[in-house]
Motif scaffolding. Structure first.
Motif, short mmCIF file in Angstrom:
data_model
loop_
_atom_site.label_atom_id
_atom_site.label_comp_id
_atom_site.label_asym_id
_atom_site.label_seq_id
_atom_site.Cartn_x
_atom_site.Cartn_y
_atom_site.Cartn_z
N PRO A 33 84.94 64.08 46.86
CA PRO A 33 86.22 64.73 47.21
C PRO A 33 87.18 64.68 46.02
O PRO A 33 87.33 63.65 45.37
N LEU A 34 87.80 65.81 45.73
CA LEU A 34 88.74 65.90 44.63
C LEU A 34 90.16 65.66 45.15
O LEU A 34 90.61 66.34 46.07
N GLN A 35 90.84 64.68 44.57
CA GLN A 35 92.16 64.29 45.06
C GLN A 35 93.22 65.30 44.65
O GLN A 35 93.29 65.71 43.49
N ARG A 36 94.06 65.67 45.59
CA ARG A 36 95.16 66.58 45.31
C ARG A 36 96.41 65.77 44.98
O ARG A 36 96.83 64.91 45.73
N HIS A 37 97.01 66.05 43.81
CA HIS A 37 98.24 65.40 43.39
C HIS A 37 99.45 66.32 43.59
O HIS A 37 100.54 65.84 43.88
N THR A 38 99.24 67.61 43.38
CA THR A 38 100.30 68.60 43.58
C THR A 38 99.65 69.84 44.21
O THR A 38 98.42 69.92 44.32
N ARG A 39 100.46 70.82 44.54
CA ARG A 39 99.90 72.06 45.10
C ARG A 39 99.10 72.84 44.06
O ARG A 39 98.38 73.78 44.41
N HIS A 40 99.22 72.46 42.78
CA HIS A 40 98.49 73.14 41.71
C HIS A 40 97.16 72.47 41.36
O HIS A 40 96.39 73.01 40.57
N ASP B 47 97.70 72.67 34.22
CA ASP B 47 98.97 73.28 34.61
C ASP B 47 99.52 72.61 35.86
O ASP B 47 99.12 72.93 36.98
N ARG B 48 100.40 71.62 35.69
CA ARG B 48 101.08 70.92 36.78
C ARG B 48 100.11 70.35 37.82
O ARG B 48 100.41 70.30 39.00
N GLN B 49 98.96 69.89 37.37
CA GLN B 49 97.97 69.34 38.29
C GLN B 49 98.24 67.90 38.66
O GLN B 49 97.74 67.41 39.68
N VAL B 50 99.00 67.18 37.83
CA VAL B 50 99.29 65.77 38.10
C VAL B 50 100.69 65.60 38.66
O VAL B 50 100.90 64.90 39.65
N THR B 51 101.67 66.24 38.03
CA THR B 51 103.04 66.28 38.56
C THR B 51 103.53 67.72 38.50
O THR B 51 103.02 68.53 37.72
N ASP B 52 104.53 68.03 39.27
CA ASP B 52 104.99 69.41 39.39
C ASP B 52 105.74 69.93 38.17
O ASP B 52 106.03 71.13 38.10
N ASP B 53 106.07 69.05 37.24
CA ASP B 53 106.86 69.50 36.09
C ASP B 53 106.18 69.27 34.75
O ASP B 53 106.81 69.38 33.71
N ALA B 54 104.90 68.94 34.75
CA ALA B 54 104.21 68.62 33.49
C ALA B 54 102.98 69.50 33.28
O ALA B 54 102.15 69.67 34.18
#
Length: 243
Positions: free
Chosen positions: A156-163, A187-194
């Motif tokens: 299972p791949l963990q979701r950190h943000t909607r991206h 593209d914003r896969q870890v946090t929404d602004d990075a």
């Protein structure tokens, strides 16, 4: 049943980023041993330098472990070679610059430069993170052995943000594009602004590390100006490694 050495290692393994200081009672519970046994183990590790006691009576990881960790071959030689290139990249961009290696199905960060005012990142030197969502992780996973890729894609791949990419089929396409393009963009896969861009570091025909810049942004376009610099720095590190 744990051996004596296994119990010593379990004491050290009880510490983590979210648990940098532990009491004797907490260590006993974490290892699953009586308080008297924990006292003996902790005393042995403290005498050796693996643990240190603070003013409040808690225990921290000692400097002896840092000294030994610095001797790890993948971290030491690589870090020494990479530092000048990372410093140049940092001076030009004043953004987060990171160097990481793969350990199993995780990223381990071996060096990082962070500018004041730069976007906050969740990584630290010596810290671990899952491979798929980070720029460095995408590079390392794209060039990992097939069995490593299948292990990651099959879990299972963990979701950190909607991206965050959590669809295995889509992640396969992303990895193929990383190999084709010679760099990865997260593209914003870890946090929404990075957003990060990463490139591989090669030694003897193998990807041994990944170099990245992490910047504040709302789309992948924000890192396009940084791609040539990151790739050039990664090539410079590759050429400077002994292999």
């Amino acid at each position: 049943m744990r051996t004596a050495n296994g119990k010593l290692l379990a004491v050290l393994d009880a510490f983590g980023r979210d648990r940098p200081v532990l009491t004797l009672s907490e260590l006993a519970r974490a290892v699953g041993v009586p308080l008297s046994t924990a006292h003996r183990l902790v005393a042995e590790l403290t005498a050796w330098g693996g643990l240190e006691r603070d003013a409040d009576g808690g225990y921290r990881v000692g400097l002896r472990l840092w000294e030994l960790g610095a001797l790890a071959p993948r971290g030491l030689g690589l870090r020494e070679v990479a530092l000048p290139f990372m410093e140049d990249l940092y001076e030009v961009t004043h953004e987060n610059v990171q160097l990481a290696v793969r350990d199993g199905v995780e990223v381990v960060f071996v060096e990082r430069f962070a500018a004041r005012g730069a976007v906050t990142v969740l990584t630290r030197v010596g810290g671990r993170f899952a491979l798929p969502p980070t720029g460095v992780g995408l590079v390392l996973l794209a060039h990992a052995p097939v069995e490593v890729q299948e292990e990651v894609l099959g879990a299972p791949l963990q979701r950190h943000t909607r991206h965050t990419v959590v669809d295995p089929a889509r992640l396969r396409r992303v990895l193929a594009e990383v190999r084709r393009a010679g760099h990865a963009v997260s593209d914003r896969q870890v946090t929404d602004d990075a957003v990060s861009v990463a490139a591989p570091v090669w030694e003897r025909g193998q990807v041994v590390a990944a170099l990245s810049i992490v910047v504040r942004g709302e789309s992948a376009a924000v890192v396009r100006p940084f791609v040539p610099g990151v790739m050039a720095a990664a090539r410079g590190i590759s050429r400077s490694l002994p292999g």
